[in-house]
Scaffold this motif. Sequence first.
Motif, PDB file in Angstrom:
ATOM      1  N   SER A   1      -9.096  -1.122   4.275  1.00 46.76           N
ATOM      2  CA  SER A   1      -8.066  -0.970   5.312  1.00 46.76           C
ATOM      3  C   SER A   1      -7.830   0.501   5.624  1.00 46.76           C
ATOM      4  O   SER A   1      -7.668   0.879   6.786  1.00 46.76           O
ATOM      5  CB  SER A   1      -6.762  -1.626   4.874  1.00 46.76           C
ATOM      6  N   ALA A   2      -7.800   1.327   4.593  1.00 46.97           N
ATOM      7  CA  ALA A   2      -7.618   2.769   4.805  1.00 46.97           C
ATOM      8  C   ALA A   2      -8.795   3.360   5.576  1.00 46.97           C
ATOM      9  O   ALA A   2      -8.599   4.188   6.480  1.00 46.97           O
ATOM     10  CB  ALA A   2      -7.449   3.477   3.466  1.00 46.97           C
TER      11      ALA A   2
ATOM     12  N   LEU B   1      -7.407  -2.673   0.074  1.00 49.18           N
ATOM     13  CA  LEU B   1      -6.632  -1.483   0.409  1.00 49.18           C
ATOM     14  C   LEU B   1      -7.544  -0.343   0.847  1.00 49.18           C
ATOM     15  O   LEU B   1      -7.256   0.354   1.833  1.00 49.18           O
ATOM     16  CB  LEU B   1      -5.785  -1.068  -0.796  1.00 49.18           C
ATOM     17  N   LEU B   2      -8.657  -0.159   0.147  1.00 46.33           N
ATOM     18  CA  LEU B   2      -9.588   0.914   0.487  1.00 46.33           C
ATOM     19  C   LEU B   2     -10.257   0.662   1.835  1.00 46.33           C
ATOM     20  O   LEU B   2     -10.375   1.576   2.661  1.00 46.33           O
ATOM     21  CB  LEU B   2     -10.633   1.075  -0.619  1.00 46.33           C
TER      22      LEU B   2
ATOM     23  N   ILE C   1      -2.713  -7.979  -3.299  1.00 42.93           N
ATOM     24  CA  ILE C   1      -3.690  -7.171  -2.556  1.00 42.93           C
ATOM     25  C   ILE C   1      -4.604  -6.473  -3.551  1.00 42.93           C
ATOM     26  O   ILE C   1      -4.150  -5.828  -4.489  1.00 42.93           O
ATOM     27  CB  ILE C   1      -2.965  -6.149  -1.676  1.00 42.93           C
ATOM     28  N   SER C   2      -5.895  -6.592  -3.307  1.00 42.55           N
ATOM     29  CA  SER C   2      -6.856  -5.962  -4.206  1.00 42.55           C
ATOM     30  C   SER C   2      -7.093  -4.504  -3.788  1.00 42.55           C
ATOM     31  O   SER C   2      -6.779  -4.102  -2.666  1.00 42.55           O
ATOM     32  CB  SER C   2      -8.169  -6.729  -4.192  1.00 42.55           C
ATOM     33  N   LEU C   3      -7.657  -3.759  -4.688  1.00 41.67           N
ATOM     34  CA  LEU C   3      -7.953  -2.359  -4.428  1.00 41.67           C
ATOM     35  C   LEU C   3      -9.028  -2.222  -3.353  1.00 41.67           C
ATOM     36  O   LEU C   3      -8.978  -1.298  -2.533  1.00 41.67           O
ATOM     37  CB  LEU C   3      -8.394  -1.676  -5.724  1.00 41.67           C
TER      38      LEU C   3
END
Length: 121
Positions: free
Chosen positions: A10-11, A7-8, A2-4
Amino acid sequence: MISLEFLLTSAIGLLVATGIYLILRARTFPVVLGLAMIGYAVNLFLFAMGRIHVNAPAILTETARTTDPLPQALVLTAIVIGFATTAFIVQLALRTRYEIGTDHVDSKEEMPPIDPREDEP
């Protein structure tokens, strides 16, 4: 892996979805929390606009990878403004609860009549 960026995003999506769900509630406290969640999502979005670099300086140096400091300054300003706005909305909600007697947003809830003689000693 999972890339950063994933993740960002998705958040941000989770914060927006949670904020919209809470804004659609019928009470004032969830509405205030929903507005705060959407504010946090906007702050993360503004922060992501400066490109995500791990261990990159925010000032211009000899390195080729630098982070743009403008989104960081915008997010810092947005945090302060969001805090002040949230405090103002909470104060309005408390005053409305005191005046009307309910914290229901659309006032469809049955309210007992307010007797002005109750405040007299």
